[in-house]
Design an enzyme around this catalytic site. Structure first.
Site, PDB file in Angstrom:
ATOM      1  CG  ASP A   5      -1.803   1.202   1.361  1.00  0.00           C
ATOM      2  OD1 ASP A   5      -2.363   1.618   0.318  1.00  0.00           O
ATOM      3  OD2 ASP A   5      -1.954   1.757   2.465  1.00  0.00           O
ATOM      4  CB  SER A   6       0.203   4.793  -0.593  1.00  0.00           C
ATOM      5  OG  SER A   6      -0.993   4.857   0.171  1.00  0.00           O
ATOM      6  CB  CYS A  68      -3.172   0.585  -2.451  1.00  0.00           C
ATOM      7  SG  CYS A  68      -3.314   2.318  -2.924  1.00  0.00           S
ATOM      8  CD  GLU A 147      -0.040   6.488   6.465  1.00  0.00           C
ATOM      9  OE1 GLU A 147       1.014   6.486   7.116  1.00  0.00           O
ATOM     10  OE2 GLU A 147      -0.421   5.510   5.786  1.00  0.00           O
ATOM     11  CB  CYS A 179      -9.288   4.607   0.608  1.00  0.00           C
ATOM     12  SG  CYS A 179      -7.646   4.992   1.265  1.00  0.00           S
ATOM     13  CG  HIS A 181      -4.944   4.795   4.570  1.00  0.00           C
ATOM     14  ND1 HIS A 181      -4.410   4.479   3.342  1.00  0.00           N
ATOM     15  CD2 HIS A 181      -3.895   5.143   5.362  1.00  0.00           C
ATOM     16  CE1 HIS A 181      -3.095   4.631   3.393  1.00  0.00           C
ATOM     17  NE2 HIS A 181      -2.755   5.038   4.597  1.00  0.00           N
TER      18      HIS A 181
HETATM   19  N1  DGL Z   1      -4.739   3.234   0.838  1.00  0.00           N
HETATM   20  C1  DGL Z   1      -4.847   3.800  -0.469  1.00  0.00           C
HETATM   21  C2  DGL Z   1      -6.104   3.250  -1.188  1.00  0.00           C
HETATM   22  O1  DGL Z   1      -6.617   2.195  -0.834  1.00  0.00           O
HETATM   23  C3  DGL Z   1      -4.852   5.287  -0.628  1.00  0.00           C
HETATM   24  C4  DGL Z   1      -4.079   6.235   0.203  1.00  0.00           C
HETATM   25  C5  DGL Z   1      -3.312   7.243  -0.620  1.00  0.00           C
HETATM   26  O2  DGL Z   1      -3.877   8.222  -1.135  1.00  0.00           O
HETATM   27  O3  DGL Z   1      -2.112   7.013  -0.782  1.00  0.00           O
HETATM   28  O4  DGL Z   1      -6.566   3.821  -2.143  1.00  0.00           O
END
Ligand code: DGL
Length: 263
Positions: A5-6, A68, A147, A179, A181
């Site tokens: 993931d990011s 992600c 985060e 997302c 997150h």
């Molecule tokens: N966790 C990422 C997703 O599922 C997005 C977070 C980011 O913008 O980097 O899209």
């Protein structure tokens, strides 16, 4: 297998994978130095995906989960054409779950700007049921909340309330946590949207798809008595990822390797 993931969002998928596939060893990568993906052009994120899948394959990953949604929308197709190992993304499983859950065929999508703009969820849902209407909204500040470890409390609730006010007159009965997150904000989001809205976290369906793929290709790890030790990497601060694994998953701090990308 590899999971990336990011940032820490993919840990919400990691925990489902550990639950359904406890004998599999996971290599998790948080590309925190380049977060957020959601505000970057698709072509840039696509290159990140190719690079990271390559990195995980070099470490011996037999399959990769793109944990992600933004990276899935931007790069799953391109990466599938480049690598021969199984790749699993978020959007197919998420769309299927949402179509299964909705009764009034009005579905909300909470995701990054990149995912919303890509139209990937909208297309996937239309293919499954053209009658389902998707109301999509970019909720960028949610990623920052997670985060920073602020997944509960009045401040998180205020941000969530502000972002989700847009859904008030949309009459949705289902909302996709589009997302990874956002899964960590589930209880706040659920409180704000109310009991009439079913929340869909694609994480479980993704882990199920992965399990099925590994089974069908005879790639499952057998005969492992003790749980294997997972590996964690980040392009950001290893110390920070250790803290976040403790905070978000309630696990002991793992050792975390540092990755630096060339160029
Ligand atoms: N966790 C990422 C997703 O599922 C997005 C977070 C980011 O913008 O980097 O899209």
């Amino acid at each position: 297998m590899g999971v990336f993931d990011s940032g820490v969002g993919g840990l919400s998928v990691y925990r489902w994978i550990k639950e359904l596939l406890p004998h599999e060893r996971v290599i998790y990568l948080a590309d925190t130095a380049r977060l957020p993906y959601g505000l970057k052009p698709q072509a840039v994120v696509r290159e990140f995906v190719i690079q990271i899948v390559g990195f995980l394959v070099d470490l011996g990953a037999k399959a990769v989960v793109i944990a992600c949604n933004t990276a899935t929308a931007a790069g799953l197709e391109a990466a599938s054409g480049r690598f021969s190992i199984p790749l699993v993304g978020m959007i197919g499983p998420g769309a299927r779950e949402a179509v299964r859950a909705t009764r009034n065929r009005r579905v909300g999508l909470l995701a990054t700007e990149g995912t919303v703009r890509s139209g990937a969820y909208q297309r996937a849902i239309r293919q499954l049921d053209p009658e389902v209407e998707v109301f999509a909204r970019g909720c960028t500040p949610f990623t920052t909340l997670v985060e920073e470890g602020r997944t509960e409390g009045p401040e998180a609730e205020e941000v969530v309330r502000e972002q989700l006010a847009w859904f008030a007159d949309k009459d949705i009965d289902t909302a996709i946590l589009g997302c990874t997150h956002y899964a960590f904000l589930r209880s706040v989001i659920s409180r704000v949207l109310g009991p009439s809205v079913t929340l869909v976290d694609p994480g479980r369906a993704v882990a199920e798809e992965l399990a099925q793929l590994l089974r069908s290709q005879d790639l499952l790890n057998r005969g492992c008595e003790t749980a294997p030790e997972d590996a964690f990497y980040t392009s950001g601060s290893p110390r920070r990822l250790q803290e976040m694994v403790q905070l978000l998953l309630g696990l002991p701090a793992p050792s975390v390797g540092q990755v630096s990308w060339p160029g």
